[in-house]
Design an enzyme around this catalytic site. Sequence first.
Site, PDB file in Angstrom:
ATOM      1  N   SER F  15       0.814  -1.262  -0.156  1.00  0.00           N
ATOM      2  CA  SER F  15       0.011   0.095   0.031  1.00  0.00           C
ATOM      3  C   SER F  15       0.923   1.385  -0.008  1.00  0.00           C
ATOM      4  O   SER F  15       0.371   2.041  -0.599  1.00  0.00           O
ATOM      5  CB  SER F  15      -1.051   0.044   1.172  1.00  0.00           C
ATOM      6  OG  SER F  15      -0.076  -0.006   2.384  1.00  0.00           O
ATOM      7  N   ASP F 191      -1.116   5.405  11.986  1.00  0.00           N
ATOM      8  CA  ASP F 191      -0.998   4.088  12.317  1.00  0.00           C
ATOM      9  C   ASP F 191       0.542   3.434  12.428  1.00  0.00           C
ATOM     10  O   ASP F 191       0.618   2.337  12.356  1.00  0.00           O
ATOM     11  CB  ASP F 191      -1.874   2.907  11.602  1.00  0.00           C
ATOM     12  CG  ASP F 191      -1.374   3.007   9.971  1.00  0.00           C
ATOM     13  OD1 ASP F 191      -0.543   3.883   9.733  1.00  0.00           O
ATOM     14  OD2 ASP F 191      -1.991   2.449   9.276  1.00  0.00           O
ATOM     15  N   HIS F 194       1.190   4.062   7.384  1.00  0.00           N
ATOM     16  CA  HIS F 194       0.973   4.738   6.157  1.00  0.00           C
ATOM     17  C   HIS F 194       1.124   6.240   6.605  1.00  0.00           C
ATOM     18  O   HIS F 194       0.788   6.917   7.102  1.00  0.00           O
ATOM     19  CB  HIS F 194      -0.627   4.552   6.063  1.00  0.00           C
ATOM     20  CG  HIS F 194      -0.960   3.276   5.593  1.00  0.00           C
ATOM     21  ND1 HIS F 194      -1.563   2.266   6.373  1.00  0.00           N
ATOM     22  CD2 HIS F 194      -0.917   2.636   4.500  1.00  0.00           C
ATOM     23  CE1 HIS F 194      -1.792   1.188   5.845  1.00  0.00           C
ATOM     24  NE2 HIS F 194      -1.395   1.340   4.670  1.00  0.00           N
TER      25      HIS F 194
END
Lengths: 220, 220, 220, 220, 220, 220, 220, 220
Positions: F15, F191, F194
């Site tokens: 991601s 978090d 990210h």
Amino acid sequence: MKIGQGQKLLFIGDSITDCDRAKPEGEGLFGALGTGYVSYVNGLLQAVYPELGIRVVNKGISGNTVRDLKARWQEDVIAQKPDWVSIMIGINDVWRQYDLPFIKEKHVYLDEYEETLRSLVVETKPLVTGIILMTPFYIEGNEHDPMRRTMDQYGKVVKKIAEETDSIFVDTQSAFNEVLKTLYPAALAWDRVHPSVAGHMILARAFLKAIGFDWDKSNR
Amino acid sequence: MKIGQGQKLLFIGDSITDCDRAKPEGEGLFGALGTGYVSYVNGLLQAVYPELGIRVVNKGISGNTVRDLKARWQEDVIAQKPDWVSIMIGINDVWRQYDLPFIKEKHVYLDEYEETLRSLVVETKPLVTGIILMTPFYIEGNEHDPMRRTMDQYGKVVKKIAEETDSIFVDTQSAFNEVLKTLYPAALAWDRVHPSVAGHMILARAFLKAIGFDWDKSNR
Amino acid sequence: MKIGQGQKLLFIGDSITDCDRAKPEGEGLFGALGTGYVSYVNGLLQAVYPELGIRVVNKGISGNTVRDLKARWQEDVIAQKPDWVSIMIGINDVWRQYDLPFIKEKHVYLDEYEETLRSLVVETKPLVTGIILMTPFYIEGNEHDPMRRTMDQYGKVVKKIAEETDSIFVDTQSAFNEVLKTLYPAALAWDRVHPSVAGHMILARAFLKAIGFDWDKSNR
Amino acid sequence: MKIGQGQKLLFIGDSITDCDRAKPEGEGLFGALGTGYVSYVNGLLQAVYPELGIRVVNKGISGNTVRDLKARWQEDVIAQKPDWVSIMIGINDVWRQYDLPFIKEKHVYLDEYEETLRSLVVETKPLVTGIILMTPFYIEGNEHDPMRRTMDQYGKVVKKIAEETDSIFVDTQSAFNEVLKTLYPAALAWDRVHPSVAGHMILARAFLKAIGFDWDKSNR
Amino acid sequence: MKIGQGQKLLFIGDSITDCDRAKPEGEGLFGALGTGYVSYVNGLLQAVYPELGIRVVNKGISGNTVRDLKARWQEDVIAQKPDWVSIMIGINDVWRQYDLPFIKEKHVYLDEYEETLRSLVVETKPLVTGIILMTPFYIEGNEHDPMRRTMDQYGKVVKKIAEETDSIFVDTQSAFNEVLKTLYPAALAWDRVHPSVAGHMILARAFLKAIGFDWDKSNR
Amino acid sequence: MKIGQGQKLLFIGDSITDCDRAKPEGEGLFGALGTGYVSYVNGLLQAVYPELGIRVVNKGISGNTVRDLKARWQEDVIAQKPDWVSIMIGINDVWRQYDLPFIKEKHVYLDEYEETLRSLVVETKPLVTGIILMTPFYIEGNEHDPMRRTMDQYGKVVKKIAEETDSIFVDTQSAFNEVLKTLYPAALAWDRVHPSVAGHMILARAFLKAIGFDWDKSNR
Amino acid sequence: MKIGQGQKLLFIGDSITDCDRAKPEGEGLFGALGTGYVSYVNGLLQAVYPELGIRVVNKGISGNTVRDLKARWQEDVIAQKPDWVSIMIGINDVWRQYDLPFIKEKHVYLDEYEETLRSLVVETKPLVTGIILMTPFYIEGNEHDPMRRTMDQYGKVVKKIAEETDSIFVDTQSAFNEVLKTLYPAALAWDRVHPSVAGHMILARAFLKAIGFDWDKSNR
Amino acid sequence: MKIGQGQKLLFIGDSITDCDRAKPEGEGLFGALGTGYVSYVNGLLQAVYPELGIRVVNKGISGNTVRDLKARWQEDVIAQKPDWVSIMIGINDVWRQYDLPFIKEKHVYLDEYEETLRSLVVETKPLVTGIILMTPFYIEGNEHDPMRRTMDQYGKVVKKIAEETDSIFVDTQSAFNEVLKTLYPAALAWDRVHPSVAGHMILARAFLKAIGFDWDKSNR
């Protein structure tokens, strides 16, 4: 009252019948029957004859002509094993001749209409208790209007087939005509085709009268 | 038929009346009357008595109790200058006692209900041709169910006020009870309060019978 | 070509003029003029007469009658300081008499229409270079249709006022009538009121002919 | 007027032709032709020549190059059996060379463009009444701009093929150039490629002039 | 590095600065600074000079001209008590002259631009540590393009005011020009105004070079 | 600068690499590269080295582990024929061990990680100019945190493979550690995984330093 | 069980309390209490002590600090006339010091926190049956983590005030610490602040234990 | 506590179990277990027994009857290799008999229910550590209500099968009955079927009591 205990009554037709019904099933709770005359017929049957346990199924599809009905007849009518079948078709068969005059492959002319509708009725008759044939209609009071005139011809074909096949006949055009004596078409349908709630009530009432529904029945 | 030529018939009530009607006006084309019994009454009046030109106005608001009606009565009823007023209220007055038992400020008990409803009717009577009082209802066949029992008390108050004030009385609970002999409540309303199409047809028919509507009238 | 260098041409009217124009401004890029005849007039003026630098402003609002125009005339017309004003109004004034026959407060009858329109034109004339008066129309070929007959009366009033005030007159009904000799109304507008692209081109062309637009002008 | 009674005129091209047309069909009511020059051409043909009953079909697809046209030519052109085919292609063939200079597999250079376009025209010519070839364009007034210069080369190829094959030729670049003498590109297209309504009117007018459309025709 | 420990750096401008920043605040987490050069400047300052604790605030608003900045200067700049103010304005002042040539009230000509910008800078200078003036730009390599030529004049005004007021000067046009030697404008911005990520990196780098940012600084 | 004229640089990962890139392609205009470090690397390469014409392709997919990379390596890496491949993988391999501790089939332990990553690098090396190996990272300053400690082990494996295969090594954890001396993790990532824009700039800068990018290069 | 028959228990706090509760009321059916620990406390109270008829009201608002509570205390607490007030505040007071370190006006330091919280408790105590003080928490097992260390200080202040004012004390940090012996923070909250369902159950259980809730109570 | 270290506990059932769980997996973070009793059971297990590392999987699907469970048993139960299986099914089997009385093919009568459920349990028993059988329920306090009476019969079948197969038995109807002594059904479920948070807590608590969960366990 012609529909009997526990019988299944299936409606098939175009957008007037469809009215955003649930697909593919077209039966059950939560608006599965759509928001038009089929739903009103069902509501009044349940309200007045709850003890009969009649099942109403809606298999209308917007935009359909009789040619489309033929293509899905086996799956959407025969395979459903209805006791009664109500057919109202022909509006798009005619309308496309007037709103898309140059796209002739979308027109269903009178001969094809008559032949197709008759064959569907004849094929189905032995398999069911009865068939109800509702005319297509055009919410236009002027009989000389070209599209109204054409629609009337299609309606006459429906009447002829009903007589030939001993089907129940519902003259929706005539039902609208009565109201059009008082109201202008725009009060019943923005496009002379898709009726308001009042217009669908006219259809439902014409249907219910034809099957012997008794508004004043005591259900006590 | 009690509603006369060109008269305005105004409905007021809670979510059963509201049914997603257009706001603020509640009159006109394109679903302005919502999708419940008000719309069906109007549709059938237009279909069968188009020559009368009756105006139907929907002023229902979801969640309302009689206390809410009182607060908006001047604006939503008196200022509309109706000829007829139909009131169906009380379901939320009772329901909150059962689904929110601890939030007592949302309950409207029988005394307040009776006093408020009577004062609204008495105040309005001189200004209109007639008033129709519809009972609140609960789609539960068991008369000993606590909420049904309470609802019946509220219904009796409506009947009493109707008699005192010479209003037309519509016993909706009784109309539902007939059907509940055959059907279980879940077949008519997922929560015993908000009816299906069939349930709204029961309401519309009870209303129409009370005002002398003739289903079989020829409108030729 | 009657519109001159750098002049501002303002259109006002109902949904036919509005066609989802930008609000409140109604001028500029990115569809600010909507998707109807106003946009086409502007597009063709820019395409053929770019050197004139004409400003087109759209002040149409859907649903308006001449009564609504009067209410916003000061802000939406006078305060904009246009050089030319084009008015097309009256469809809703008539239509409400036919689709909402019982709600008479929404009808604008012929007397009020004529008086209001005339006063707007007379008041505005001294402040502008010129006024264009477009008739309202109804896309129905049958002259004896009740709504068409009424619309024709409103159109005659527009013509009379145009003559009295020396305004440019655009007979939109007549322009549609030519095409209705060949095409059925449904091919031009689903409700006989809101035109297709072809219908808006008919309006744009009728307007442009009236102001002396030259399609064959060389803009080299 | 070169398009005759009942003939089908098919447009194919890229986003300028596409303009959000209905897919897959690209013909019919309710904006099926998109919102660009194809729709305007159709609207004006219907408005001025309704008696001819010309069918207009839009087969544009955004982002297409001539390489993409070739891939779908059989299905989207030949199988449609048009009488006339109008082709406007090449903008993306060129643009990708300038906005994605490093992704060379998306560029269609002049040789491939010429060869492919010629073969499509030659293959199609025997099957139709006529072909209209519209040049690609770039809304940039400066002839020395690199992308404009390249686009002009592609336009010259279109002209050459039109002459070789006796097709009708529409010089869209030249039509824009006339207006660019007065207006800056940003007034016609935010990206010098996708035109405003005025830009699409320039395209429609150029097309219509080429096929002998008569704006002043009386359709009485 | 000119920005000092704990200082607040406020950016103001048009859509190039705005880039969908949070409103009204324009500071904080979760994309509050938008997605353009302001966000990149902040990201690189935090990445390389985390120990300085610089606060970056974005007060850009899409579509603004220097006239709009003046109207909100007190609230959006002075009241924020910044230590540094970076101004990039003028693109819309010029662009409207080219894309909306007829709507002259939206044009901000050179005199008004110069006078307004100078007064804002002069008024603000005593209240802050420093001011950064970034030129407006037009991503067009041809110096003779009319809009580029106008933009260059506005850029020169910015340079003049920077010199007069001893502000830091950032020549964004010059930064783009270097890249335009290699890339065509369409590779950097679809409309020659709103840059791609690469274009915003060009802006961020030009800004950072002007304030003495050291890419190779060790932050150990 | 190690990337040469016209070379294709492909990024693959999870991601952090993906960042909402276009799928399936991951190359081109309009945010096709996503909104993270890949997009910033590309933007800075285009801004500073436009003459090199480097193609950047993003093949990151959110949630991927090295096991997922292996499954799509042939299609998403080899078949793309890149000149350079940059790999950053391992965060999910570790994270699932901590946020879904009981679902062991989603964990990729160190042995599998090392073996899989090495085989991908070894297989790819002969086909490309070079490989860049970026460590996975965890934005947590405490080296004794269990997840950070595990991530560091994975990072060491990456370093080992880089040395074995003579790949370019980018120590992203170390780059974050420098900033974490000053900033608390929550300021860089909600978090700890990210990153904010600043966090992605840290990644982009670490990458660019490793390939010899020169921020101060004059591109005149 | 400390909460008595018919008493109103009001929760106030930040996003942990809010959890998308209905606003402005925060009481009633259909998720009005949100989806966090308040809803679970209410659900368990209704499930186990239905006969008590306890009213639970949720007045949490995301992002609040103790400073925000003070500003709305009169309206959202005093005016609600609760019997019990439960307060959990402080997470944002601390968090902003770590995730937005440079925006100091958003930080609420320990002195202000203590003074404000104490004054609210002291002011409210005479008006209610009892007050429950829940500590803020940080789902981080490492006591030496800077933000955890700060949060612990705020928690100690809560304990001190609880003792001074004889309030019920709930040590949420301690409750989380027990679970963090086994689970890594990421398994309970993606950002160490907003708990999973398990995390909210930890909070609900800690609260219920403190008020003497009996899980094994027979409610027969 | 009957569920052991690292065991997988799979729930299967209808909408009460489903509650918008993630599909197809039904396990993991971010609400994957839905918002009903399954999620609460999991939350409390994680909160109180984190050291056991129990995996909870939700395989409920709205609208399912035991006939539907049978059809997907192999894939959704056996292939998941659970250690424990909890089954709560039967509500729709009964409900369709009452809300869709005429559509008999949707009814699952008692014989089929018993036979199918028994065969699933018998087939599964050898493959797992244990099975938990939860009765279906109807939140109606009146035992003589027809649907409640039917549901009680289905509950008795569940009890019988539990005894025969030595499964853990959870009498959910009985758990609701306790609360219905105090609360009216509408306070727990709008349709007497889909419970509020309190209702799901009743289910979760009944389940947890049956498996030996200790609310007061110290997890220190």
